[in-house]
Design a protein around this motif. Structure first.
Motif, short mmCIF file in Angstrom:
data_model
loop_
_atom_site.label_atom_id
_atom_site.label_comp_id
_atom_site.label_asym_id
_atom_site.label_seq_id
_atom_site.Cartn_x
_atom_site.Cartn_y
_atom_site.Cartn_z
N SER A 179 -0.38 34.58 77.66
CA SER A 179 0.63 34.25 76.66
C SER A 179 0.28 34.82 75.29
CB SER A 179 0.79 32.72 76.58
OG SER A 179 1.77 32.37 75.64
N VAL A 180 -0.96 34.64 74.84
CA VAL A 180 -1.33 35.16 73.52
C VAL A 180 -1.35 36.69 73.52
CG1 VAL A 180 -2.58 33.08 72.85
CG2 VAL A 180 -3.82 34.95 73.98
N SER A 181 -1.58 37.30 74.67
CA SER A 181 -1.52 38.76 74.76
C SER A 181 -0.08 39.23 74.57
CB SER A 181 -2.05 39.23 76.11
OG SER A 181 -3.41 38.87 76.27
N LEU A 182 0.90 38.49 75.12
CA LEU A 182 2.30 38.82 74.89
C LEU A 182 2.67 38.66 73.42
CD1 LEU A 182 4.03 37.17 78.00
CD2 LEU A 182 3.83 39.62 77.50
N ALA A 183 2.11 37.64 72.77
CA ALA A 183 2.35 37.47 71.33
C ALA A 183 1.83 38.67 70.56
CB ALA A 183 1.68 36.19 70.85
N PHE A 184 0.65 39.17 70.94
CA PHE A 184 0.08 40.34 70.28
C PHE A 184 0.98 41.56 70.44
CE2 PHE A 184 -2.95 44.01 70.65
CZ PHE A 184 -3.25 44.10 69.30
N LEU A 185 1.54 41.74 71.62
CA LEU A 185 2.46 42.86 71.85
C LEU A 185 3.73 42.71 71.00
CD1 LEU A 185 2.20 43.35 75.73
CD2 LEU A 185 1.19 44.77 73.93
N CYS A 186 4.23 41.49 70.87
CA CYS A 186 5.43 41.27 70.06
C CYS A 186 5.21 41.66 68.60
CB CYS A 186 5.85 39.80 70.13
SG CYS A 186 6.57 39.30 71.71
N SER A 187 4.00 41.41 68.10
CA SER A 187 3.74 41.69 66.68
C SER A 187 3.86 43.17 66.35
CB SER A 187 2.35 41.17 66.29
OG SER A 187 1.34 41.85 67.02
#
Length: 490
Positions: A179-187
């Protein structure tokens, strides 16, 4: 031209959408309510004392050390780079949590998690740099609602996966890493803001250098030995001097703004409660899982941490929503509300200390968190309504910094093995006493305010009666030609 203006007005939707997605994924951490059982279980095999007195305090220390420099750097580099740093810190945190072992490795986990907490300021400040003022309230509502929803769903999902699917805590942490990896991609998809609150104001001087150039001018060139021998070019020296002048100008302006903000007695007392209560709240939230694990050891009892956190977050959102419908004279009764609800918080913490029933601990925590969230929403509103967005952001940051200093003192004295190193049950007796002191301060203040507000009314009524009596005497004297006292003596 009209089409261009319309397109410019609509540009707020894309960054808001991406930021909401980022907020959802970085708050979707189903493993977080089960951190203590994970660390003390077979995966990490740490003791309760090691977790409480050696590992968890590192988060407080790293958060304090990083908060102020991150606050300045965030505004200087215009938010997005700090959001990327936060995403990297999240990934490093959960990689270490999954694959590293030992006290030192878990202390590194707490350090990187402290970095993610310190960089949260970029998430809430970013949106104000890419939307117009009239949309602040709407986008703030979107972002906060999404993060509350994600936190609730994450806790509920974690509880369901543990209780019904029998999933291990290790796999919960793996889901969090994804989940936090997806957040990093969104940024990466967030547009780079052209302005910020302090260093790159919209109405600032045009000669202000871009942050990338300012940072480059502070670093030695590594493009070749010739440039290193010759030293910086005159243009680079000018840019460096201008960047230093900009930093100094901002620091001076920040100090003036802080002095003006705290010159208001009303804002000063609301901020005092904010700092004191937030320090205690963070301390309780940081160690509540340890108390739950002590009352009902996870290796031999069913764990309902996720369900409790989900309900607590939901109740917090409800109490925050209800505030807008409370028609109260906060100037007169605000400090009484702070005292009363702080007393309820103190009672909840005392109950956590004295009871041995896990369900009573759960219920006390729900009451404690709901009361705090209600009051912090009121305090936020009372402070924000009197300030501009820039000053509100500054006061918000400074209040949290003071809270963190107080929390660090509590950690050093009460928790850290180099201090008193108290056991978890005794710690909650200290936290209950701490909130009792806060309640006493504001209840006494509110009583004094009510008395002082009543006295002028009594004096005014007495003066009015005296004037009316004097007026009647003057009329009587005008009719008879003699003062009243002379008539009575005659």
């Amino acid at each position: 031209m009209d089409c261009w203006k319309q397109e410019k007005r609509n540009t707020w939707t894309f960054p808001t959408l991406i930021l909401c997605l980022y907020g959802f994924f970085y708050m979707m951490k189903p493993s977080e309510p089960f951190l203590t059982p994970y660390l003390t279980g077979p995966d990490k095999n740490l003791t309760i004392d090691e977790v409480t007195n050696q590992i968890f305090p590192v988060w407080t220390y790293s958060y304090l050390a990083l908060l102020f420099p991150v606050f300045l750097v965030t505004d200087y580099v215009r938010y997005k780079p700090v959001l990327l740093l936060q995403g990297i810190s999240f990934i490093v945190t959960w990689l270490l949590l999954l694959f590293a072992r030992g006290v030192l490795a878990m202390q590194a986990v707490e350090f990187f998690y402290g970095m993610t907490t310190a960089t949260e300021v970029a998430y809430y400040a970013y949106i104000y740099s890419v939307v117009s003022t009239e949309r602040y309230q709407r986008v703030t509502s979107y972002c906060r609602s999404v993060t509350l929803l994600a936190a609730t769903l994450a806790a509920l999902l974690g509880q369901l996966l543990v209780s019904l699917a029998g999933l291990s805590y290790f796999h919960l942490n793996a889901i969090t890493l994804a989940s936090v990896s997806l957040a990093f991609l969104c940024s990466f998809f967030l547009p780079m803001p052209r302005r910020s609150m302090f260093f790159h104001r919209k109405d600032g001087p045009e000669a202000l250098p871009a942050p990338q150039k300012g940072l480059d001018s502070l670093r030695p060139e590594d493009g070749g030995s010739g440039s290193a021998r010759q030293g910086p070019a005159p243009e680079q020296q000018a840019e460096g001097a201008q960047a230093q002048s900009s930093v100094l100008r901002v620091l001076v302006q920040l100090s003036k703004d802080l002095r003006d903000c705290y010159s208001s007695r009303k804002l000063l007392y609301w901020s005092l409660w904010w700092a004191l209560a937030t320090a205690g709240f963070n301390q309780v939230v940081n160690y509540i899982q340890v108390l739950w694990d002590f009352r009902a050891p996870s290796h031999s009892s069913a764990v309902y941490n996720g369900a409790v956190e989900a309900i607590a977050t939901f109740l917090s959102s409800v109490t925050s929503f209800v505030v807008q419908y409370m028609k109260i004279n906060w100037d007169l009764f605000g400090e009484m509300a702070l005292g009363i609800f702080s007393a309820i918080d103190a009672g909840s913490l005392f109950l956590m200390h004295f009871t041995t029933n896990t369900w009573a601990c759960y219920a006390s925590y729900l009451i404690f968190k709901a009361c705090y969230m209600l009051l912090i929403t009121i305090a936020t509103f009372q402070i924000a309504v009197n300030l501009s967005m820039e000053r509100y952001a500054l006061m918000f940051g400074f209040n949290n910094f003071v809270a963190l200093v107080i929390q660090t003192i509590l950690t050093v004295v009460v928790v850290d093995s180099k201090g008193l190193g108290l056991d978890i049950v005794t710690q909650f007796l200290v936290y209950g006493s701490y909130f009792a002191v806060i309640a006493g301060i504001f209840l006494i203040r509110s009583i004094c305010m009510l008395v002082s507000s009543k006295c002028p009314r009594e004096i005014a009524r007495s003066c009015k009666e005296h004037l009316n009596h004097a007026e009647d005497e003057s009329k009587e004297q005008a009719v008879t030609g003699h003062p009243t006292w002379l008539q009575e003596s005659g």
